[in-house]
Enzyme design. Structure first.
Site, PDB file in Angstrom:
ATOM      1  N   HIS A 368       0.828  -1.205   0.000  1.00  0.00           N
ATOM      2  CA  HIS A 368       0.000   0.000   0.000  1.00  0.00           C
ATOM      3  C   HIS A 368       0.864   1.258   0.000  1.00  0.00           C
ATOM      4  O   HIS A 368       1.796   1.368   0.793  1.00  0.00           O
ATOM      5  CB  HIS A 368      -0.908   0.004   1.242  1.00  0.00           C
ATOM      6  CG  HIS A 368      -1.882   1.139   1.249  1.00  0.00           C
ATOM      7  ND1 HIS A 368      -2.035   1.984   2.310  1.00  0.00           N
ATOM      8  CD2 HIS A 368      -2.743   1.572   0.295  1.00  0.00           C
ATOM      9  CE1 HIS A 368      -2.973   2.887   2.033  1.00  0.00           C
ATOM     10  NE2 HIS A 368      -3.410   2.653   0.806  1.00  0.00           N
ATOM     11  N   HIS A 369       0.549   2.154  -0.923  1.00  0.00           N
ATOM     12  CA  HIS A 369       1.185   3.469  -0.964  1.00  0.00           C
ATOM     13  C   HIS A 369       0.114   4.543  -0.903  1.00  0.00           C
ATOM     14  O   HIS A 369      -0.456   4.894  -1.935  1.00  0.00           O
ATOM     15  CB  HIS A 369       1.959   3.651  -2.283  1.00  0.00           C
ATOM     16  CG  HIS A 369       3.155   2.765  -2.427  1.00  0.00           C
ATOM     17  ND1 HIS A 369       3.723   2.486  -3.653  1.00  0.00           N
ATOM     18  CD2 HIS A 369       3.909   2.106  -1.506  1.00  0.00           C
ATOM     19  CE1 HIS A 369       4.769   1.684  -3.486  1.00  0.00           C
ATOM     20  NE2 HIS A 369       4.892   1.432  -2.190  1.00  0.00           N
ATOM     21  N   GLU A 370      -0.182   5.038   0.286  1.00  0.00           N
ATOM     22  CA  GLU A 370      -1.045   6.227   0.366  1.00  0.00           C
ATOM     23  C   GLU A 370      -0.121   7.435   0.202  1.00  0.00           C
ATOM     24  O   GLU A 370       0.767   7.645   1.021  1.00  0.00           O
ATOM     25  CB  GLU A 370      -1.785   6.277   1.706  1.00  0.00           C
ATOM     26  CG  GLU A 370      -2.580   7.558   1.933  1.00  0.00           C
ATOM     27  CD  GLU A 370      -3.557   7.874   0.804  1.00  0.00           C
ATOM     28  OE1 GLU A 370      -4.510   7.119   0.618  1.00  0.00           O
ATOM     29  OE2 GLU A 370      -3.356   8.894   0.098  1.00  0.00           O
ATOM     30  N   HIS A 438      -6.456   3.867  -6.097  1.00  0.00           N
ATOM     31  CA  HIS A 438      -7.544   4.616  -5.462  1.00  0.00           C
ATOM     32  C   HIS A 438      -7.371   6.113  -5.698  1.00  0.00           C
ATOM     33  O   HIS A 438      -6.267   6.581  -5.946  1.00  0.00           O
ATOM     34  CB  HIS A 438      -7.596   4.298  -3.966  1.00  0.00           C
ATOM     35  CG  HIS A 438      -8.349   3.032  -3.696  1.00  0.00           C
ATOM     36  ND1 HIS A 438      -9.350   2.935  -2.769  1.00  0.00           N
ATOM     37  CD2 HIS A 438      -8.271   1.821  -4.295  1.00  0.00           C
ATOM     38  CE1 HIS A 438      -9.850   1.713  -2.783  1.00  0.00           C
ATOM     39  NE2 HIS A 438      -9.211   1.008  -3.698  1.00  0.00           N
ATOM     40  N   GLU A 439      -8.493   6.838  -5.629  1.00  0.00           N
ATOM     41  CA  GLU A 439      -8.530   8.262  -5.997  1.00  0.00           C
ATOM     42  C   GLU A 439      -7.817   8.467  -7.336  1.00  0.00           C
ATOM     43  O   GLU A 439      -6.847   9.218  -7.449  1.00  0.00           O
ATOM     44  CB  GLU A 439      -7.910   9.157  -4.898  1.00  0.00           C
ATOM     45  CG  GLU A 439      -8.634   9.119  -3.580  1.00  0.00           C
ATOM     46  CD  GLU A 439      -8.215   7.929  -2.710  1.00  0.00           C
ATOM     47  OE1 GLU A 439      -7.060   7.483  -2.824  1.00  0.00           O
ATOM     48  OE2 GLU A 439      -9.057   7.428  -1.945  1.00  0.00           O
ATOM     49  N   GLU A 457     -10.434   2.758  -7.992  1.00  0.00           N
ATOM     50  CA  GLU A 457     -11.592   3.195  -7.229  1.00  0.00           C
ATOM     51  C   GLU A 457     -12.365   4.145  -8.148  1.00  0.00           C
ATOM     52  O   GLU A 457     -12.881   3.691  -9.169  1.00  0.00           O
ATOM     53  CB  GLU A 457     -11.146   3.829  -5.909  1.00  0.00           C
ATOM     54  CG  GLU A 457     -12.271   3.924  -4.915  1.00  0.00           C
ATOM     55  CD  GLU A 457     -11.843   4.544  -3.602  1.00  0.00           C
ATOM     56  OE1 GLU A 457     -12.405   4.160  -2.594  1.00  0.00           O
ATOM     57  OE2 GLU A 457     -10.968   5.427  -3.596  1.00  0.00           O
ATOM     58  N   GLU A 463     -16.860   1.534   1.401  1.00  0.00           N
ATOM     59  CA  GLU A 463     -16.245   2.164   2.576  1.00  0.00           C
ATOM     60  C   GLU A 463     -17.103   3.331   3.082  1.00  0.00           C
ATOM     61  O   GLU A 463     -17.065   3.655   4.264  1.00  0.00           O
ATOM     62  CB  GLU A 463     -14.818   2.621   2.273  1.00  0.00           C
ATOM     63  CG  GLU A 463     -14.721   3.766   1.306  1.00  0.00           C
ATOM     64  CD  GLU A 463     -13.274   4.085   0.898  1.00  0.00           C
ATOM     65  OE1 GLU A 463     -12.437   3.173   0.921  1.00  0.00           O
ATOM     66  OE2 GLU A 463     -13.013   5.236   0.560  1.00  0.00           O
TER      67      GLU A 463
HETATM   68  C1  NOJ Z   1      -9.111   6.003   0.831  1.00  0.00           C
HETATM   69  C2  NOJ Z   1      -9.221   4.677   0.150  1.00  0.00           C
HETATM   70  O1  NOJ Z   1     -10.342   4.589  -0.671  1.00  0.00           O
HETATM   71  C3  NOJ Z   1      -9.244   3.616   1.215  1.00  0.00           C
HETATM   72  O2  NOJ Z   1      -9.467   2.349   0.630  1.00  0.00           O
HETATM   73  C4  NOJ Z   1      -7.961   3.651   1.972  1.00  0.00           C
HETATM   74  O3  NOJ Z   1      -8.036   2.734   3.025  1.00  0.00           O
HETATM   75  C5  NOJ Z   1      -7.693   5.040   2.528  1.00  0.00           C
HETATM   76  N1  NOJ Z   1      -7.863   6.038   1.538  1.00  0.00           N
HETATM   77  C6  NOJ Z   1      -6.274   5.151   3.088  1.00  0.00           C
HETATM   78  O4  NOJ Z   1      -5.341   5.084   2.051  1.00  0.00           O
END
Ligand code: NOJ
Length: 654
Positions: A368-370, A438-439, A457, A463
């Protein structure tokens, strides 16, 4: 295969091209030097004469004073195999018309417009050839219009009022729409149209808005912070503008125009790309039982992730997503990425140990890379962070871009954003890493070219049900005909504890049987098993999630009405089994499913997971009846879907 060679036609004021079945015709005309196109299907207007062209630097028009210099035609028919998908083979069959335009006066600039007409719709793009009087340029407006003959009802989400395309699709007459994101799905007299785009590579995402007081939708390109839409240099080609023209919901949802208008796969050996289901240290954070950052409730500890790996290994779930494993989550949650470090695990997470344990158990870790929407910081760490994961044997990464603007400045759907997302996919492909984005920017079929772009996403996923702003039961009956037309979505269903989730006491607006059915109805090659392991323990319904595939040979929309209900049948790509998913909105209903799609020479055992008679999403979401029946291609069964409910069927060939 190219069927007919290129044919040169003499110049004139118009040119036409028909679909291979001759039912749909596109006509391109010049009116006082300005290009227009129109579309007719079976003698009925689909798109009335609609403007084409641009405003370039400082709004100088590039849409008039043209003559047709040359017209070229070609035909193409090829069936290609998808790396993964809703069906194994896609047919790419069209007739093509290229209209080469040149300005009569002044700089005598050149513009080509290419149309491809398929049996189920059209695509067109602008090509700016290399030329002496147009080199570096800016697009201030794209003038493309879709002039519809009536004020049809259209399903859409607002382009600028909704963040990350996470909106609830609403239906309104074309003339009353806001500036909306594509796909826009239009209900005509008995048929369907869908506007979207294909192959968004180095351009701005297209939105559309109604020209005041008309039923004409006009292109709106997502701007840079400078107000410019696109910075370009000749030779240059825009994405394809696509219009699906469908007689029914099956044709709408199974149209492959968008994929066909993307380039063939550029990954030579794609054998490392594996569709899969995955569970994750994830939902716990959303329902406030875990935290991403360190502390007593930290989710991604060595011990807890190993527990998830054990569960996955025991239950035929190939992947485990791990969020909150790395330094950077302890400050402000949406910190614009200044603090996220993609090669530094938290001290209570022993990454090498966990990776080795997963490998030993035959489970894939999904990294995971946020980024917090800090794309500059991410690009600086990108090679090192993919390399770090790869060396640990991790070959899938979920990326995230939470924050209203990228780098505090640019929109996700701008050319700036599009360039970044493309860079991430191409870099990940070099490291043999699959991406769950995502985003994102709204997808446009890039997965044909880079099938390591597994899912995205860009959807108001489940969520939201953790945040006191749950999706209404209707939402999932709209998505297969709107957002999912743009490609796979990481919706994250499969929740088994549907009510009183976390301290906020939130809920999922669905019955348990509907959670199962969504695995068939909403497509994604990476499909989440979203709940925490403890909520699946001892539940017989979990069998369906264990066995349901994520890669399909064939897909059929058997029945449905947008916003009301959907019945989808899909054949597994790797066996002779079929699966059926049926879902409804808040209105319970009786449906009939016929199995005419089955192999007439085979018998099947159907295992049916359906709402119990007293089930109801609001008051009694859990009861499911599981029953077995012998089924063949002549069988018809009656099903009662509860309010907010559904049914999932596994048809095992004998
Ligand atoms: C929003 C993402 O849609 C979600 O899946 C994720 O857990 C959080 N951001 C943190 O990155």
């Amino acid at each position: 295969m190219l069927l007919a060679g290129v044919v040169f036609t003499s110049c004139g004021k118009s040119a036409r091209v028909a679909s291979p079945d001759c039912n749909t015709t596109v006509k391109v005309t010049l009116e006082n030097g300005a290009p227009y196109y129109s579309v007719v299907k079976n003698g009925k207007p689909v798109v009335n004469p609609s403007q084409l062209g641009f405003l370039l630097n400082d709004k100088t028009p590039f849409n008039g004073d043209f003559t047709i210099k040359k017209v070229q035609r070609a035909s193409f028919d090829e069936t290609w195999e998808q790396t993964w998908g809703e069906e194994r083979y896609a047919r790419n069959h069209y007739n093509e018309l290229t209209v080469e335009l040149q300005e009569t006066n002044g700089a005598q600039r050149l513009l080509n417009i290419v149309f491809r007409v398929f049996n189920d719709g059209i695509g067109f793009r602008y090509v700016f050839p290399e030329q002496p009087n147009l080199q570096d340029f800016e697009i201030t407006e794209e003038l493309t219009e879709f002039a519809f003959p009536d004020d049809y009802e259209a399903w859409s989400i607002s382009a600028y009022k909704v963040k990350y395309f996470e909106g609830i699709y609403a239906k309104a007459p074309i003339s009353k729409l806001d500036t909306v994101s594509t796909p826009v799905t239009i209900e005509t007299d008995g048929g369907y149209l869908a506007i979207h785009e294909a192959n968004l590579t180095d351009y701005a995402k297209m939105n559309v808005y109604p020209v005041a007081g008309t039923t004409t939708l006009k292109s709106d390109l997502t701007p840079w912070s400078t107000g410019v839409k696109v910075y370009a240099e000749t030779p240059f080609a825009t994405p394809w503008r696509t219009l699906i023209i469908a007689d029914d919901l099956n044709q709408l949802a199974t149209s492959r125009i968008m994929l066909n208008l993307n380039e063939p796969c550029k990954i030579e050996d794609a054998s490392w790309i594996k569709p899969m289901k995955f569970i994750g240290v994830w939902w716990g954070m959303h329902i406030l039982e875990y935290t991403w950052g360190q502390g007593v409730k930290h989710g991604a500890t060595t011990k807890n992730v190993m527990r998830y790996i054990d569960f996955a290994a025991a239950n035929n779930i190939p992947g485990v997503l791990v969020e909150g494993w790395n330094e950077g989550w302890d400050g402000v949650w949406q910190n614009n990425g200044e603090l996220y470090k993609f090669t530094t695990p938290y001290p209570d997470f022993d990454m090498p140990k966990v990776a080795a344990y997963a490998a030993q158990k035959g489970v894939e870790i999904i990294g995971h890379h946020e980024t917090g929407a800090n794309t500059i910081g991410y690009e600086q760490q990108m090679e090192a962070s993919y390399d770090y994961y790869k060396k640990l044997g991790i070959d899938a990464v979920k990326t995230g871009y939470v924050s209203r603007l990228l780098d505090k400045k640019e929109r996700h759907g701008s050319q700036y954003g599009v360039r970044h997302y493309r860079k991430a996919i191409e870099t990940a492909a070099r490291y043999q890493i699959m991406i769950d984005n995502h985003e994102p920017v709204m997808p446009t079929g890039l997965q044909r070219t880079y099938p390591n772009l597994m899912t995205q996403e860009g959807i108001r996923g489940q969520e939201w049900d953790a945040y006191n702003s749950s999706n209404p039961p209707e939402h999932t009956t709209v998505l297969p005909f709107t957002r999912i037309l743009a490609g796979p979505a990481d919706f994250t269903f499969g929740t088994f504890k549907l009510t009183n989730m976390g301290p906020e006491k939130t809920r999922v607006n669905s019955t348990l049987a509907k959670q199962l059915a969504l695995y068939v109805v909403l497509y994604s090659p990476l499909q989440m098993v979203s709940d925490m392991p403890e909520n699946y323990e001892g539940k017989p319904e979990f069998e369906f999630i264990r066995i349901v595939p994520v890669d399909w040979d064939t897909t059929i929309i058997k029945d449905g009405k947008i916003g009301d209900y959907v019945v989808t049948a899909r054949k597994d790509r790797h066996s002779t089994d079929w699966f059926v998913g049926a879902i409804t909105n808040e209105i319970g209903r009786d449906i009939q499913v016929d199995f005419s799609f089955l192999d007439p020479n085979k018998k099947y055992t159907a295992k049916i997971f359906k709402d119990a008679p007293d089930a109801n999403w609001e008051t009694n979401p859990y009861p499911v009846i599981i029953e077995e029946k012998e089924i063949n291609a002549d069988s018809v069964i009656d099903l009662t879907l509860a309010s907010g409910g559904g049914a999932a069927i596994w048809l095992k060939a004998e």
